[in-house]
Design a protein around this motif. Structure first.
Motif, PDB file in Angstrom:
ATOM      1  N   LYS A  25     -36.329  -0.605 -10.973  1.00  0.00           N
ATOM      2  CA  LYS A  25     -37.349  -1.316 -11.755  1.00  0.00           C
ATOM      3  C   LYS A  25     -37.228  -2.833 -11.628  1.00  0.00           C
ATOM      4  O   LYS A  25     -37.296  -3.581 -12.617  1.00  0.00           O
ATOM      5  CB  LYS A  25     -37.269  -0.914 -13.239  1.00  0.00           C
ATOM      6  N   ILE A  26     -37.045  -3.297 -10.408  1.00  0.00           N
ATOM      7  CA  ILE A  26     -36.942  -4.730 -10.151  1.00  0.00           C
ATOM      8  C   ILE A  26     -38.340  -5.355 -10.165  1.00  0.00           C
ATOM      9  O   ILE A  26     -39.293  -4.769  -9.637  1.00  0.00           O
ATOM     10  CB  ILE A  26     -36.276  -4.994  -8.781  1.00  0.00           C
ATOM     11  N   ASP A  27     -38.465  -6.526 -10.762  1.00  0.00           N
ATOM     12  CA  ASP A  27     -39.721  -7.269 -10.728  1.00  0.00           C
ATOM     13  C   ASP A  27     -39.851  -7.854  -9.319  1.00  0.00           C
ATOM     14  O   ASP A  27     -39.150  -8.802  -8.950  1.00  0.00           O
ATOM     15  CB  ASP A  27     -39.709  -8.390 -11.770  1.00  0.00           C
ATOM     16  N   VAL A  28     -40.746  -7.287  -8.515  1.00  0.00           N
ATOM     17  CA  VAL A  28     -40.839  -7.625  -7.102  1.00  0.00           C
ATOM     18  C   VAL A  28     -41.146  -9.106  -6.879  1.00  0.00           C
ATOM     19  O   VAL A  28     -40.525  -9.757  -6.031  1.00  0.00           O
ATOM     20  CB  VAL A  28     -41.919  -6.762  -6.418  1.00  0.00           C
ATOM     21  N   LEU A  29     -42.083  -9.673  -7.619  1.00  0.00           N
ATOM     22  CA  LEU A  29     -42.471 -11.063  -7.428  1.00  0.00           C
ATOM     23  C   LEU A  29     -41.309 -12.011  -7.702  1.00  0.00           C
ATOM     24  O   LEU A  29     -41.070 -12.967  -6.946  1.00  0.00           O
ATOM     25  CB  LEU A  29     -43.661 -11.407  -8.325  1.00  0.00           C
ATOM     26  N   LYS A  30     -40.563 -11.757  -8.768  1.00  0.00           N
ATOM     27  CA  LYS A  30     -39.414 -12.603  -9.090  1.00  0.00           C
ATOM     28  C   LYS A  30     -38.330 -12.497  -8.027  1.00  0.00           C
ATOM     29  O   LYS A  30     -37.724 -13.502  -7.627  1.00  0.00           O
ATOM     30  CB  LYS A  30     -38.853 -12.224 -10.467  1.00  0.00           C
ATOM     31  N   ALA A  31     -38.082 -11.284  -7.571  1.00  0.00           N
ATOM     32  CA  ALA A  31     -37.070 -11.066  -6.533  1.00  0.00           C
ATOM     33  C   ALA A  31     -37.488 -11.729  -5.224  1.00  0.00           C
ATOM     34  O   ALA A  31     -36.652 -12.324  -4.523  1.00  0.00           O
ATOM     35  CB  ALA A  31     -36.844  -9.569  -6.326  1.00  0.00           C
ATOM     36  N   ILE A  32     -38.769 -11.649  -4.892  1.00  0.00           N
ATOM     37  CA  ILE A  32     -39.265 -12.271  -3.668  1.00  0.00           C
ATOM     38  C   ILE A  32     -39.124 -13.787  -3.740  1.00  0.00           C
ATOM     39  O   ILE A  32     -38.760 -14.446  -2.760  1.00  0.00           O
ATOM     40  CB  ILE A  32     -40.728 -11.862  -3.417  1.00  0.00           C
ATOM     41  N   PHE A  33     -39.390 -14.363  -4.913  1.00  0.00           N
ATOM     42  CA  PHE A  33     -39.247 -15.806  -5.106  1.00  0.00           C
ATOM     43  C   PHE A  33     -37.806 -16.246  -4.849  1.00  0.00           C
ATOM     44  O   PHE A  33     -37.557 -17.195  -4.084  1.00  0.00           O
ATOM     45  CB  PHE A  33     -39.684 -16.182  -6.530  1.00  0.00           C
ATOM     46  N   ILE A  34     -36.846 -15.564  -5.467  1.00  0.00           N
ATOM     47  CA  ILE A  34     -35.433 -15.885  -5.258  1.00  0.00           C
ATOM     48  C   ILE A  34     -35.036 -15.653  -3.804  1.00  0.00           C
ATOM     49  O   ILE A  34     -34.290 -16.441  -3.207  1.00  0.00           O
ATOM     50  CB  ILE A  34     -34.538 -15.030  -6.186  1.00  0.00           C
ATOM     51  N   ASN A  35     -35.564 -14.599  -3.216  1.00  0.00           N
ATOM     52  CA  ASN A  35     -35.295 -14.272  -1.814  1.00  0.00           C
ATOM     53  C   ASN A  35     -35.666 -15.427  -0.891  1.00  0.00           C
ATOM     54  O   ASN A  35     -34.915 -15.786   0.024  1.00  0.00           O
ATOM     55  CB  ASN A  35     -36.074 -12.997  -1.458  1.00  0.00           C
ATOM     56  N   TYR A  36     -36.823 -16.036  -1.136  1.00  0.00           N
ATOM     57  CA  TYR A  36     -37.263 -17.128  -0.280  1.00  0.00           C
ATOM     58  C   TYR A  36     -36.427 -18.387  -0.490  1.00  0.00           C
ATOM     59  O   TYR A  36     -36.193 -19.157   0.453  1.00  0.00           O
ATOM     60  CB  TYR A  36     -38.743 -17.424  -0.515  1.00  0.00           C
ATOM     61  N   ILE A  37     -35.972 -18.609  -1.713  1.00  0.00           N
ATOM     62  CA  ILE A  37     -35.087 -19.752  -1.960  1.00  0.00           C
ATOM     63  C   ILE A  37     -33.781 -19.577  -1.185  1.00  0.00           C
ATOM     64  O   ILE A  37     -33.298 -20.511  -0.532  1.00  0.00           O
ATOM     65  CB  ILE A  37     -34.806 -19.891  -3.476  1.00  0.00           C
ATOM     66  N   VAL A  38     -33.219 -18.379  -1.255  1.00  0.00           N
ATOM     67  CA  VAL A  38     -31.981 -18.081  -0.523  1.00  0.00           C
ATOM     68  C   VAL A  38     -32.207 -18.262   0.975  1.00  0.00           C
ATOM     69  O   VAL A  38     -31.383 -18.872   1.675  1.00  0.00           O
ATOM     70  CB  VAL A  38     -31.511 -16.641  -0.820  1.00  0.00           C
ATOM     71  N   ALA A  39     -33.333 -17.747   1.476  1.00  0.00           N
ATOM     72  CA  ALA A  39     -33.612 -17.790   2.911  1.00  0.00           C
ATOM     73  C   ALA A  39     -33.814 -19.217   3.418  1.00  0.00           C
ATOM     74  O   ALA A  39     -33.319 -19.575   4.493  1.00  0.00           O
ATOM     75  CB  ALA A  39     -34.845 -16.939   3.224  1.00  0.00           C
TER      76      ALA A  39
END
Length: 287
Positions: A25-39
């Motif tokens: 039940k991960i919030d996809v949009l929030k995870a994607i946002f953090i993902n792009y910061i990491v990347a």
């Protein structure tokens, strides 16, 4: 060839991660946002040359990167929804049958070779992608249920085509990390704006689990792009051949992962598809 192999393995991992997003039940949009910061932090940190942030908009590839970054956000979100609603294999087949788009443009834009063997191999590969991923339960899918797979098909093909175009005409070998980092930074900005608007309407805590999920996604996401670009820059490797092998390889591996890890059913069609996938890859590789 090692870059192509790594691209296949890591890209398959992205589908698996998205599947777990749905389970936990991960919030996809929030995870994607953090993902792009990491990347983008990885991209800028691993850049092979010194640069200034202010110089990035002056790069010849920047305008294309703006469009590509926005497309990344859209298609990544669609990929996540497809994997969760339709399954890992359906997300894989929708995204990777889009290989016909960059192959088409590769032949007509870059005068890549067209042989009977290659055409047969690509056609076999497309049939293999479908058969290895199709589920018996999808026979009665409603039209509305096809929206995300269709969007994923079109978007993935556009991303691959534009990535090849920018890599061929504007991105130097020493600029790969900077280019990739800029793509992810732009994507982070777009996803951040969307997230901000959504947060104003629905005030919810960000959630530590979403941050962890974003970090887990960000590292392989960065390297999946890096290895794909490196593979595209390999001498004597035509994009029509590379994209076919890459996309069919991802479908093949992700289908096997879906069976072994998520206990997805393996029908006779799937078995035939796996055999044809191997045959298609071999024909395209030797063409």
């Amino acid at each position: 060839m090692i870059y192509l192999f790594l691209s296949i393995i890591i890209s398959t991992g992205l589908f698996v991660i998205f599947k777990y997003f749905g389970i936990y039940k991960i919030d996809v949009l929030k995870a994607i946002f953090i993902n792009y910061i990491v990347a983008f932090i990885l991209g800028f940190s691993l850049s092979e040359k010194q640069f200034s942030i202010l110089e990035i908009p002056e790069q010849s590839w920047f305008k294309g990167a703006l469009f590509l970054g926005a497309l990344f956000v859209s298609i990544f979100f669609v990929m996540a929804l497809t994997a969760q609603r339709n399954g890992v294999s359906v997300a894989s087949v929708a995204g990777k049958m889009s290989v016909v788009i960059p192959v088409f443009f590769g032949v007509f834009l870059y005068d890549e070779t067209v042989t009977t063997l290659k055409i047969v191999g690509i056609l076999i590969a497309l049939v293999a992608v479908y058969l290895s991923s199709v589920k018996d339960s999808t026979k009665g899918v409603k039209k509305a249920g096809l929206l995300f797979p269709i969007l994923l098909f079109l978007g993935s093909g556009t991303i691959d085509t534009l990535l090849k175009y920018l890599e061929t005409n504007f991105v130097q070998r020493e600029d790969v990390s900077l280019f990739s980092g800029s793509l992810f930074a732009i994507a982070a900005c777009f996803s951040g704006i969307i997230l901000l608007v959504k947060s104003i309407k629905q005030k919810k805590q960000f959630g530590i689990q979403n941050c962890i999920a974003g970090f887990i996604l960000g590292v392989p996401n960065y390297f999946s792009i890096i290895f794909l670009i490196k593979a595209l820059q390999t001498e004597g490797f035509e994009s029509s051949t590379l994209f076919t092998i890459n996309n069919v390889g991802i479908v093949l591996v992700s289908t096997l992962v879906g069976i072994l890890l998520f206990k997805e059913k393996f029908s006779l069609k799937n078995k035939i598809g796996v055999v044809l996938a191997v045959l298609g890859i071999l024909l395209v590789a030797i063409a």
